[in-house]
Design an enzyme around this catalytic site. Structure first.
Site, PDB file in Angstrom:
ATOM      1  N   GLU A 111       1.115  -1.366   0.208  1.00 51.68           N
ATOM      2  CA  GLU A 111       0.060  -0.290  -0.127  1.00 51.68           C
ATOM      3  C   GLU A 111       0.701   1.043   0.158  1.00 51.68           C
ATOM      4  O   GLU A 111       0.756   2.284   0.704  1.00 51.68           O
ATOM      5  CB  GLU A 111      -0.654  -0.204   1.756  1.00 51.68           C
ATOM      6  CG  GLU A 111      -2.067  -0.835   1.361  1.00 51.68           C
ATOM      7  CD  GLU A 111      -2.733  -1.075   2.162  1.00 51.68           C
ATOM      8  OE1 GLU A 111      -2.988  -0.017   2.779  1.00 51.68           O
ATOM      9  OE2 GLU A 111      -4.016  -1.904   2.457  1.00 51.68           O
ATOM     10  N   GLU A 116      -3.711  -9.008   0.636  1.00 55.41           N
ATOM     11  CA  GLU A 116      -3.995  -8.646   2.045  1.00 55.41           C
ATOM     12  C   GLU A 116      -5.853  -8.521   1.780  1.00 55.41           C
ATOM     13  O   GLU A 116      -5.652  -8.009   1.088  1.00 55.41           O
ATOM     14  CB  GLU A 116      -3.828  -7.300   2.708  1.00 55.41           C
ATOM     15  CG  GLU A 116      -3.077  -7.182   3.804  1.00 55.41           C
ATOM     16  CD  GLU A 116      -2.848  -5.712   4.572  1.00 55.41           C
ATOM     17  OE1 GLU A 116      -1.612  -5.832   3.665  1.00 55.41           O
ATOM     18  OE2 GLU A 116      -3.438  -5.306   5.102  1.00 55.41           O
TER      19      GLU A 116
HETATM   20  C1  GAL Z   1      -3.810  -2.777   5.771  1.00 58.78           C
HETATM   21  C2  GAL Z   1      -2.642  -2.347   5.758  1.00 58.78           C
HETATM   22  C3  GAL Z   1      -1.588  -3.363   7.100  1.00 58.78           C
HETATM   23  C4  GAL Z   1      -2.681  -3.120   8.533  1.00 58.78           C
HETATM   24  C5  GAL Z   1      -4.320  -3.074   7.611  1.00 58.78           C
HETATM   25  C6  GAL Z   1      -5.457  -2.714   8.473  1.00 58.78           C
HETATM   26  O1  GAL Z   1      -4.314  -1.579   5.003  1.00 58.78           O
HETATM   27  O2  GAL Z   1      -1.279  -3.102   4.759  1.00 58.78           O
HETATM   28  O3  GAL Z   1      -0.810  -2.693   7.498  1.00 58.78           O
HETATM   29  O4  GAL Z   1      -2.761  -1.932   8.733  1.00 58.78           O
HETATM   30  O5  GAL Z   1      -4.763  -2.335   6.672  1.00 58.78           O
HETATM   31  O6  GAL Z   1      -6.355  -3.935   8.859  1.00 58.78           O
END
Ligand code: GAL
Length: 840
Positions: free
Chosen positions: A431, A507
């Site tokens: 991100e 993710e």
């Molecule tokens: C994502 C990020 C992670 C964590 C996660 C929590 O956007 O890449 O590091 O912060 O959100 O939901």
């Protein structure tokens, strides 16, 4: 060119291999200084020139590495809860006194750091040796010019986390292993062996080896290299039989230069590395000058094929494999960032039992042992480099050093891990705010390829247009984080330009829950509908709550099932981690406060008077910080191990205050249908419909007693589970994860303590204060209840249980023999004990 044969060192010639790699972890001196604005504990000012040999470090603390200076706490509300409320900011100095014997005269002496947090600067005998800012990169420094043979040497390492920012708990100090490496003057470069397997057929595979040899001799040399291949057994031991051998390659090496030797070695009937049978090989590369061995290095590798198709999914060894992965941060809960192999192995064992088959090392290069464990245990890995590039997410994160260091960091990451069959993808970022800059991404991709062109480069993207605006084309595999509600997959696949590009969910989910907590009414969706109420900094375990960008597991699976071309997912996260206690996290992310941030939450809770939120660790884990399974473990298991008969009921069934009230019951099962019974009476059979992954009985009216579920698959009884109202707490139980431990100073035993009723049922809401003690040659390393709001020290020998459970981590005294016993006591409860045998 005239090639002169010289004898490098008579001493070396006599030996089989002059290379020695020894642990450099023991007996360091340590002192720390804090910056007053970041640290509540001390405001000591850092004296100058602590690298000088004349400095008296007698009063400094003596310790062994790996060491995380912040994990001892204390937790402080004055610190950021996004980074764990722990005092990791500051300056730390480590010094070690050591001697290099006369036998090592003429050798090169290197120090290899697996990782040091952060901004490491190193001196030997007062002379500056070098530095490495990024705390997650493994790096080598050459001590040779500064070493004094036969006398005491003093190495000094200064670490500075004051000038470092993180979105999670980074830890602080020399938190990974350190090695001293001694070689001849003609040796293989650091991570200089590169194994690839360009051909894999049933009866023959080709192992291609590149070996980079460096000469520190200022005369040209005739150098020969050969390689021998062996098979490893499942424990990683080398089987004696030689599997294959190369011919001897000889080259003329100019003075003080490097040379890459390349050869192909056919291997008969190669056995493939895969997830169920992670078969490994080893290649031993030997360097010779005038028939004398000057170096020998052993490198593990495996035969396996990867195929990332654009529209048919991902194939491992020609078989379609769904990536059922998790993201993890690097901390090991109560042990902090200090790496421990057994702790990492335990995490992988728990993940394996859930059916997880892949790890994304979010958002940084991992400890090398984690990669070795993944090779050995059959996990795939997405190894990630950065959380930011040129544009930072915080003031002092990687953006500070990106321009000067990204090439070095990326190369170091890839070179170190490129021989591991577990590594299937390189991620250049998570991100990153530079997602509008495909040129930068292309450049990073190019850098990765200079070290390894056998694996795709990806990046976890969150920008709504990254999959369609051209950024995606700088990657070999696209990675989308979350946003299933935006239907990114549809947009991605619809674009003609993406016809040759594959995609995975780098993710997913980010569901939040606290183990054993259930709040009513049960509301699916946005986290902020699920804030339980005044002063309760926990979140429901019905697995329905998630932040705005995220989803439930079920919603993610709906999309994966609709778009089978997607390679799979990496769930955020396998384990709770220190820091980022969303939704109770600090308002420091730079994100819009009307979207999230604890000030908003406090408003919702109508407790604006409350200044501080106690939460210091996350709620995202499928397991809690102690490694205990939350309900979600069973949800993932039901999908990821469909062949395993299982059923799991939630919530617990102790609700004296809910008599007569509707108390929904959810069941996670690998079956397709189930019938629920309350005190023997059927509450009806439910069947999973299309895109349904859990069974729900939403109208159950609570009455104490027994809930029982019988699950079916294809009409046949498949599994059952029972949840009973318990009696009052009367006893403790203590169960060790293994019966014996090695007294080697690193091995650990994890003991699960439960508060039970007279029938050995876990008493759900019990929170008794537990006291731990040891009889015999053992010691308590840490304790943790998994409660994200607890401020009790991780090293404390007493801890309040959280929802009936607590973990105690113990070790044998170094060098001890026989056994020791761990005792757990609590007022009014029958004591429990676990006996641990000490083995070689
Ligand atoms: C994502 C990020 C992670 C964590 C996660 C929590 O956007 O890449 O590091 O912060 O959100 O939901």
């Amino acid at each position: 060119m005239i090639v002169i044969s010289i004898c490098i060192s008579n001493a070396l010639m006599a030996q089989e291999s002059p290379r020695v790699r020894e642990s450099f972890d023991l007996g360091w001196k340590f002192v720390k200084f804090f910056n007053a604005s970041n640290e509540a504990v001390t405001t000591d000012k850092e004296p100058e020139n602590l690298q000088l040999p004349s400095v008296n470090d007698n009063t400094w603390r003596t310790l062994d590495l790996p060491h995380d200076w912040a994990i001892e706490g204390p937790f402080s509300d004055a610190l950021e809860n996004n980074t764990g409320l722990l005092p990791w900011k500051g300056i730390g100095w480590y010094r070690k006194h050591f001697t290099i014997s006369e036998n090592d005269k003429g050798k090169r002496i290197y120090i290899d750091f697996d990782g040091a947090m952060a901004n490491a600067k190193v001196w030997l005998n007062g002379k500056y040796v070098g530095e490495w800012p990024y705390g997650y990169t493994s790096f080598r420094l050459d001590l040779t010019p500064y070493v004094i043979i036969g006398k005491e040497n003093i190495i000094a390492v200064r670490l500075d986390t004051k000038n470092w920012d993180s979105r999670w708990y980074p830890g602080a100090g020399i938190y990974r292993n350190v090695w001293l490496v001694k070689t001849s003057q003609l040796h293989i470069s650091q991570n200089g062996v590169f194994c690839t397997t360009p051909e894999i057929k049933k009866e023959r595979g080709i192992l291609s080896v590149e070996a980079e040899v460096e000469s520190h001799i200022d005369l040209p040399l005739s150098v020969s290299v050969k390689a021998s291949v062996y098979k490893l057994d499942s424990k990683g031991n080398t089987l004696p039989q030689l599997v294959a051998e190369s011919s001897v390659l000889t080259a003329s090496m100019p003075a003080s230069k490097t040379h890459i030797f390349r050869f192909d070695i056919p291997v008969k009937d190669p056995v493939l590395w895969d997830l169920d049978n992670p078969e490994m090989y080893k290649v031993a590369v030997t360097v010779l000058n005038e028939n004398s061995v000057t170096d020998r290095i052993e490198t593990n590798f495996g035969f396996r094929t990867l195929n990332f198709t654009p529209r048919d999914g991902f194939f491992l060894n020609g078989k379609r494999v769904q990536i059922n992965g998790v993201c993890n941060h690097h901390d090991l809960g109560a042990l902090g960032a200090a790496f421990n192999t057994r702790a990492a192995e335990r995490q992988l064992e728990i993940l394996k039992s859930m059916g997880c088959n892949a790890i994304r090392t979010s958002h940084n290069p991992p400890a090398p042992e984690l990669v070795e464990l993944c090779d050995k245990m059959g996990f795939m890995m997405e190894v990630e480099a950065f959380d930011t590039w040129r544009i930072g997410k915080k003031t002092q994160d990687y953006n500070l050093v990106f321009d000067a260091w990204h090439e070095e960091d990326l190369k170091a990451m890839v070179r170190r891990d490129r021989n591991h069959p577990s590594v299937i993808m390189w991620s250049i970022g998570n991100e990153v705010p530079d997602q509008q800059n495909p040129y930068l991404a292309l450049d990073l991709n190019r850098i990765v390829k200079t070290e390894d062109n056998t694996r795709p480069v990806t990046s976890g993207c969150d920008h709504p247009n990254s999959g369609t605006d051209g950024f995606q084309k700088s990657l070999d595999v696209f990675g989308i984080n979350y946003h299933v509600y935006r239907n990114e997959y549809e947009k991605f696949f619809a674009l003609k330009d993406n016809a040759n590009l594959g995609i995975h969910s780098s993710e997913s989910a980010s569901t939040v829950s606290s183990r054993g907590e259930y709040f009513f009414p049960v509301k699916l969706g946005n986290l902020y509908n699920n804030i339980p109420g005044k002063g309760i900094f926990q979140i429901t375990s019905y697995d329905v709550a998630y932040p705005l960008w995220a989803s439930t597991a079920d919603q993610q699976w709906t999309m994966l099932d609709k778009y089978p071309a997607v390679y799979g997912e990496f769930v955020w996260t396998g384990f709770d981690y220190l820091g980022e206690p969303t939704p109770y996290d600090g308002d420091t992310t730079g994100l819009k406060p009307n979207q999230w941030g604890y000030k908003e939450i406090l408003k919702m809770l109508e407790i604006e008077g409350v200044k501080e939120v106690p939460s210091r660790s996350s709620y995202f884990g499928i397991m809690d910080l102690a490694g205990f399974k939350k309900d979600r473990y069973f949800l993932y298991q039901s999908r990821w191990r469909p062949e395993l008969p299982m059923a799991h009921i939630l919530p617990h069934w102790n609700w004296p205050e809910r008599k007569g009230l509707v108390t929904p019951v959810h069941v996670y099962t690998s079956g397709d249908e189930a019938e629920l019974f309350l005190n023997g009476k059927s509450l009806g059979k439910k069947k999973k419909g299309e895109f349904e992954y859990r069974l729900k009985w939403d109208d159950v009216v609570y009455q104490p007693g027994e809930l029982k579920v019988i699950a079916y698959k294809n009409g046949v009884k498949w599994a059952e589970d029972v949840m009973r109202t318990t009696d009052k707490a009367s006893q403790l139980s203590a169960t060790a994860d293994r019966a014996s431990v090695r007294a080697d100073g690193t091995d650990l035993i994890f003991i699960t303590v439960r508060i039970e009723d007279k029938n050995k049922l876990l008493v759900p809401k019990s929170s008794n204060q537990l006291n731990f003690s040891i009889e015999g040659p053992g010691k308590i390393i840490a304790t943790d209840s998994g409660d994200a709001t607890s401020h009790e020290l991780f090293q404390a020998k007493t801890k309040k249980a959280y929802n009936g459970m607590c973990l105690v981590i113990v070790a044998a005294e170094k060098g001890a023999t026989r056994s020791f016993t761990v005792k757990v006591e609590s007022k009014g409860l029958k004591t429990a004990a676990a006996k641990i045998d000490i083995v070689e």
